[in-house]
Design a protein around this motif. Structure first.
Motif, short mmCIF file in Angstrom:
data_model
loop_
_atom_site.label_atom_id
_atom_site.label_comp_id
_atom_site.label_asym_id
_atom_site.label_seq_id
_atom_site.Cartn_x
_atom_site.Cartn_y
_atom_site.Cartn_z
N PHE A 1 -5.67 -1.88 2.23
CA PHE A 1 -6.04 -0.70 1.97
C PHE A 1 -7.19 0.02 1.38
O PHE A 1 -7.19 -0.91 0.18
N ALA A 2 -7.15 1.36 1.91
CA ALA A 2 -7.96 1.51 0.52
C ALA A 2 -6.52 3.40 0.01
O ALA A 2 -5.82 3.87 1.07
N ARG A 3 -6.57 3.93 -0.98
CA ARG A 3 -5.94 4.89 -1.32
C ARG A 3 -6.76 5.65 -1.89
O ARG A 3 -7.72 5.63 -2.81
N ILE A 4 -6.96 7.36 -1.41
CA ILE A 4 -8.40 8.29 -2.07
C ILE A 4 -7.29 8.90 -2.83
O ILE A 4 -6.74 10.05 -2.74
N LYS A 5 -8.18 8.94 -3.95
CA LYS A 5 -7.89 9.84 -5.20
C LYS A 5 -7.49 11.83 -4.92
O LYS A 5 -8.55 12.17 -4.49
N PRO A 6 -6.37 12.04 -4.75
CA PRO A 6 -6.75 13.82 -4.75
C PRO A 6 -7.89 14.57 -5.65
O PRO A 6 -7.39 13.80 -7.58
N LEU A 7 -8.26 15.44 -5.25
CA LEU A 7 -8.67 16.08 -6.28
C LEU A 7 -8.36 17.17 -7.08
O LEU A 7 -7.17 17.49 -6.54
N THR A 8 -8.39 17.08 -8.20
CA THR A 8 -7.62 17.90 -9.63
C THR A 8 -7.99 19.21 -9.18
O THR A 8 -9.06 19.69 -8.62
N SER B 1 -10.13 0.61 17.35
CA SER B 1 -9.32 -0.62 17.32
C SER B 1 -8.43 -0.89 16.79
O SER B 1 -8.55 -2.07 16.09
N GLY B 2 -7.74 -0.53 16.69
CA GLY B 2 -6.50 -0.28 15.78
C GLY B 2 -6.58 -0.31 14.02
O GLY B 2 -5.57 -0.74 12.87
N GLN B 3 -8.12 -0.17 13.68
CA GLN B 3 -7.84 -0.24 12.17
C GLN B 3 -8.01 1.09 11.59
O GLN B 3 -9.11 2.14 12.48
N ASP B 4 -7.24 1.56 10.34
CA ASP B 4 -8.26 2.56 9.90
C ASP B 4 -9.67 2.76 9.40
O ASP B 4 -10.40 1.64 8.87
N ASN B 5 -10.46 3.59 9.40
CA ASN B 5 -11.63 3.28 8.54
C ASN B 5 -12.22 4.51 8.00
O ASN B 5 -11.24 5.59 7.49
N LYS C 1 -4.78 0.54 6.20
CA LYS C 1 -4.23 1.16 6.73
C LYS C 1 -4.86 2.03 5.53
O LYS C 1 -5.57 1.45 4.40
N VAL C 2 -5.52 3.07 5.73
CA VAL C 2 -5.97 4.29 4.56
C VAL C 2 -5.05 5.34 4.17
O VAL C 2 -4.27 6.16 4.65
N PHE C 3 -4.79 5.31 2.79
CA PHE C 3 -3.66 6.76 2.39
C PHE C 3 -4.62 7.60 1.77
O PHE C 3 -5.45 7.88 1.15
N ASP C 4 -5.05 9.08 1.99
CA ASP C 4 -5.75 10.09 2.06
C ASP C 4 -5.34 10.38 0.52
O ASP C 4 -4.19 10.66 0.79
N GLN C 5 -5.69 11.65 0.81
CA GLN C 5 -5.63 12.59 -0.30
C GLN C 5 -3.97 13.66 -0.48
O GLN C 5 -3.48 13.55 -1.03
N GLN C 6 -3.17 13.53 0.66
CA GLN C 6 -2.16 14.19 0.79
C GLN C 6 -1.13 12.82 1.37
O GLN C 6 0.33 13.51 1.64
N SER C 7 -1.33 11.30 0.88
CA SER C 7 -0.81 10.52 1.31
C SER C 7 0.41 10.80 -0.20
O SER C 7 0.03 10.99 -1.35
N SER C 8 1.30 10.41 0.48
CA SER C 8 2.70 10.12 -0.93
C SER C 8 2.64 8.80 -1.33
O SER C 8 2.29 7.71 -0.90
N GLN C 9 3.51 8.55 -2.37
CA GLN C 9 3.98 7.03 -3.24
C GLN C 9 4.56 6.81 -1.66
O GLN C 9 4.55 4.88 -1.95
N LYS C 10 5.72 7.06 -1.79
CA LYS C 10 7.07 6.84 -0.68
C LYS C 10 6.03 6.27 0.52
O LYS C 10 6.60 5.03 1.32
N GLU C 11 5.32 7.31 1.10
CA GLU C 11 4.01 6.06 1.88
C GLU C 11 3.30 4.73 1.51
O GLU C 11 3.44 3.74 1.87
N VAL C 12 3.20 4.72 0.70
CA VAL C 12 3.26 3.70 0.10
C VAL C 12 3.56 2.53 0.02
O VAL C 12 3.17 1.70 0.16
N PHE C 13 4.45 2.58 -0.65
CA PHE C 13 5.51 1.57 -0.10
C PHE C 13 6.25 1.42 0.63
O PHE C 13 6.16 -0.35 1.13
N ASN C 14 6.52 2.33 1.98
CA ASN C 14 6.26 1.37 3.40
C ASN C 14 6.03 0.44 4.20
O ASN C 14 6.25 -0.16 4.64
#
Length: 446
Positions: A53-60, A79-83, A109-122
């Motif tokens: 999985f990838a998680r992008i850090k939000p900007l400060t 093809s069913g893959q995030d990129n 799956k890619v967790f973008d800058q707006q992703s929540s902790q709950k989304e990562v857990f799920n």
């Protein structure tokens, strides 16, 4: 007795029925809610051993105000893959050396800058809890450069965990503990409908260690002083001798123990991160299922009757360039006195390079699975590379999880989207591409 509390929006009561709970779940308003895990939670290719999985850090706020250049974006699903798509800026070493083309990297799956902790857990943690209760081992690893949000993803902020207002920002470990005890309660309720021979007593233990400058410290040892531990082997399997395992009967107790251990972990301020982890940390949840019909006086062997499963969560210290981090001229304060920042950072980078080499050699061996060397002068059939698991404390501790092909592994690649961090980010993403190509058939370690 296992203590359970209402975990509200932590898992939104979205429980699956893998453990025999066939009845719909009602929330506090007596409304029926869906009990199935989302089908899109994990997109895994055939034979893929590691979900990446990838998680992008939000900007400060400061980075937004300074209008810093962003070079990394989330591309459309293919093809069913995030990129992730990344373009080298003119200031990067890659661009200056003539590599000006954009790169694309695929993930489960890619967790973008707006992703929540709950989304990562799920998407990452929920499945691992199911594996744990079903008796299977699994592991989650957070990997990335310094200051990209690895510790935040694994642990969350450093609050007092009885502060419910901060619960939504809790990381994977606190949310996993909450969900685990809820699922275990359902498992026990289900077993009460079965014959006595199919029921179990459950014991839950947690341990917490850090690897600092290739020395293992027990974060759960009593007192303020850190206690060193050594790796030993039993039947050719490495384990940390004397590591304290504390029994827990509730998620609250588990989070209290986590918080206590976090207070002992080495952190320091660098130019890249105000609270940079200076050690690798490994938190383990161990579940032991003991059949209620088990008789200690019988001739039955414990290892043949008791079922033990583990969930290991690894928060790796971030790789970093010494000049960029400002550690060439700084000292790192810790419980044992002042240590040279250069030595600490070099130790981190060395252990991470060995971890990367293990993955790279596994991938290389996988590519050779159909190639043979029949030259009479050679004594081997395959030109396979050695997996250097014994060359660092980190990889040696994790040996069992590399060798056991039934272990479910997930890696969260944490990265920054800014142009000034391009060279570090592209190296991290290239490593993720290697990790995704490690298949079960390639893991034959001797």
């Amino acid at each position: 007795k296992i203590k359970i509390k209402n975990i509200k929006d932590i898992v939104d009561t979205e429980m699956d029925d893998n453990i025999g709970n066939k009845t719909p779940v009602n929330n506090k308003n007596n409304e029926t809610v869906n009990t199935k895990t989302p089908r899109s939670a994990i997109r895994r290719k055939k034979n893929q051993l590691i979900d990446v999985f990838a998680r992008i850090k939000p900007l400060t706020n400061q980075e937004i105000e300074d209008e810093e250049e962003v070079v990394l974006t989330v591309g459309p699903v293919k093809s069913g893959q995030d990129n992730i798509v990344i373009i080298p800026p003119p200031t990067s070493n890659s661009y200056k050396s003539g590599d000006t083309s954009q790169k694309k990297f695929f993930f489960n799956k890619v967790f973008d800058q707006q992703s929540s902790q709950k989304e990562v857990f799920n998407n990452v943690g929920r499945d691992k809890v199911n594996q744990l209760i079903n008796g299977n081992d699994s592991m989650i690893v957070a990997y990335g450069c310094s200051g990209t949000g690895k510790s935040y993803t694994i642990n969350g902020p450093v609050p007092k965990y009885n502060d419910e207002s901060k619960q939504t920002r809790a990381g994977l470990i606190p949310k996993i503990l909450d969900y685990f005890f809820l699922k275990l309660k359902l498992q026990i309720q289900h077993e009460e409908t079965l014959d006595e021979s199919e029921r179990n007593n459950y014991l839950i233990f947690v341990s917490y260690l850090e690897i600092y400058q290739e020395t293992i410290y027990d974060l759960l040892a009593d007192g303020d002083n850190l206690v060193k531990r050594e790796i030993k082997e039993r039947r050719w399997k490495p384990f940390v001798s004397g590591l304290i395992e504390k029994q827990i009967v509730s998620a609250k107790k588990g989070k209290e123990i986590l918080f206590q251990g976090m207070q002992k972990r080495r952190i320091s301020e660098t130019l890249l991160n105000a609270q940079s982890s200076r050690s690798h940390a490994i938190f383990t949840i161990k579940l032991t299922a003991i059949p209620k019909t088990f008789d200690p006086k019988s001739e039955q062997k414990v290892n043949e009757v008791w079922k033990i499963s583990k969930l290991v969560l690894v928060d790796l210290a971030g790789s970093e360039k010494l000049k960029k981090s400002g550690l060439l001229e700084s000292n790192i304060a810790n419980q044992e006195g002042n240590q040279d920042g250069l030595k600490v950072s070099s130790s981190i980078n060395l252990s991470l390079s060995i971890f990367k080499r293990c993955m790279e050699n596994l991938r290389y061996n996988n590519n050779l699975k159909n190639k043979t060397d029949s030259t009479p002068s050679n004594n081997h059939v395959y030109n396979k590379k050695i997996i250097p698991l014994r060359e660092s404390k980190l990889t040696r501790i994790l040996t069992e999880f590399f060798q056991n092909q039934t272990v479910k592994l997930s890696m969260i690649i944490c990265c920054n989207s800014l142009g000034r961090d391009y060279d570090d980010t592209i190296n991290t993403l290239k490593f993720s591409a290697v990790t995704k190509k490690v298949h079960k058939k390639s893991i034959q370690i001797k």
